[in-house]
Design an enzyme around this catalytic site. Structure first.
Site, mmCIF file in Angstrom:
data_model
loop_
_atom_site.group_PDB
_atom_site.id
_atom_site.type_symbol
_atom_site.label_atom_id
_atom_site.label_comp_id
_atom_site.label_asym_id
_atom_site.label_seq_id
_atom_site.Cartn_x
_atom_site.Cartn_y
_atom_site.Cartn_z
ATOM 1 N N SER A 176 -6.219 -41.503 92.253
ATOM 2 C CA SER A 176 -6.653 -41.598 90.862
ATOM 3 C C SER A 176 -5.518 -42.153 90.005
ATOM 4 C CB SER A 176 -7.061 -40.216 90.342
ATOM 5 O OG SER A 176 -7.237 -40.267 88.932
ATOM 6 N N HIS A 177 -5.861 -42.684 88.825
ATOM 7 C CA HIS A 177 -4.839 -43.115 87.875
ATOM 8 C C HIS A 177 -4.016 -41.932 87.364
ATOM 9 C CE1 HIS A 177 -6.716 -46.968 87.825
ATOM 10 N NE2 HIS A 177 -5.992 -47.400 86.816
ATOM 11 N N SER A 178 -4.572 -40.739 87.525
ATOM 12 C CA SER A 178 -3.938 -39.546 86.963
ATOM 13 C C SER A 178 -3.572 -38.555 88.067
ATOM 14 C CB SER A 178 -4.917 -38.900 85.971
ATOM 15 O OG SER A 178 -4.744 -37.511 85.945
#
Lengths: 136, 203
Positions: free
Chosen positions: A13-15
């Protein structure tokens, strides 16, 4: 199907917190029999939002038991980074596959299937099938 | 002939240009993207310059392959794998020769641009870096200056387009009227190439 070697799963994920939480969620919803190795690869090494080839490579190596690794991604650069790593690089274990699946639902399906001893194709199919579940 | 030093100087010139234009790229990206294009490329190409100095690759192909790999591992946004694939595929297509002809390079670069299209699934007119790179690759068969001009014109031509790929596509019609940041940085890449060729040695 193999009883000994399970397919590894990487959630990109981007996070960082999103990747880690979805790992927890998938393990929790898959309940008792979770034995498949699952690792998060979220955000940048400094904690910021983005996609890190380094973290993805490390996560994939950590879940590789020789039965293949299924990688699920959220969007944008996560998709492109994994694709470009698969296309040219040697940073991912052999038999690593980008799985086309909704991130959360696909992660749950993948963890359940891999824990039940499903091979890479079965894990991929189960995760992708999650697209078919309509919510309205 | 274009030697190893030519390609190393090209990458250094791109790093300097991206550094100079970082704020502009980020400004363009804040209009239709997530406002990180300038800083992402700045970080990526600074890392490229560093690794080229440290590892001193011996062939043109090795310079671009290493540069591409470095971009994929350091950028953190979509421009990393996209530019990384462009350089890495171009480098691979150049093979192991100590120096390459302009024609060899133009063909290799076209292969690199095609790989970018394949990776991102974008086509001409989608308001992406390909709108600068596709015309540049075609013009590169004739001249470096022509390629730079074609890329610049291609970037400007993205202004009236509606984005069909990437985060900007979520904006729909609201993406119209803004120049695409990726096409703009692609023009910088080609302008740096033309400047490197004009500087002599490799020409």
């Amino acid at each position: 199907m193999s009883d000994e070697q399970q397919v590894g799963i990487v959630l990109v994920s981007h996070s960082g917190p999103v990747a880690e939480s979805v790992v927890e969620l998938a393990r929790g919803l898959a309940a008792g029999g979770v034995t498949a190795p699952v690792a998060p690869a979220g955000g940048l090494p400094n904690g910021g939002l983005g996609t890190s080839a380094e973290l993805i490579g490390r996560a994939a190596a950590s879940v590789d038991r020789g039965a293949g690794v299924a990688v699920l991604v959220d969007l944008g650069s996560a998709v492109l980074t994994v694709k470009s790593m698969l296309a040219d690089g040697d940073e991912l274990p052999e038999n690593t596959r980008l799985v086309d699946a909704p991130f959360v639902e696909g992660a749950v399906a993948a963890v359940v299937t891999a824990s039940a001893g499903g091979d890479l194709a079965a894990v991929e199919a189960a995760a992708s099938e999650a697209y078919g579940y309509r919510k309205t | 002939m274009l030697d190893t030093d030519f390609f190393r100087r090209w990458m250094t010139a791109v790093a300097a240009s991206v550094e100079r234009e970082a704020n502009h790229l980020t400004e363009l990206d804040s209009a239709i993207g997530d406002a990180d294009h300038g800083s992402n490329l700045q970080r990526g190409f600074a890392a490229v310059t560093e690794v080229l100095e440290k590892d001193a690759p011996a062939t043109p192909g090795a310079v671009l392959t290493l540069a591409g790999r470095q971009l994929i591992s350091t950028v953190g946004g979509a421009s990393g794998p996209l530019y990384g694939t462009l350089l890495r595929r171009t480098g691979k297509a150049l093979g192991d020769d100590d120096a390459v002809t302009g024609t060899q390079f133009a063909q290799a670069f076209a292969a690199g641009v095609a790989a970018v299209g394949q990776l991102g699934g974008a086509q001409a007119g989608d308001k992406t870096m390909l709108d600068a790179l596709l015309p540049a690759a075609e013009a590169l068969a004739t001249s470096f200056d022509g390629a730079a001009e074609a890329a610049r014109a291609g970037a400007v031509a993205t202004v009236p387009m509606q984005a069909r790929k990437g985060r900007a596509s979520y904006l729909g019609e609201r993406s119209i009227g803004h120049q695409d940041p990726g096409a703009t940085s692609s023009a910088l890449l080609m302008e740096a190439l033309a400047a490197t060729a004009t500087d002599g040695v490799g020409a």
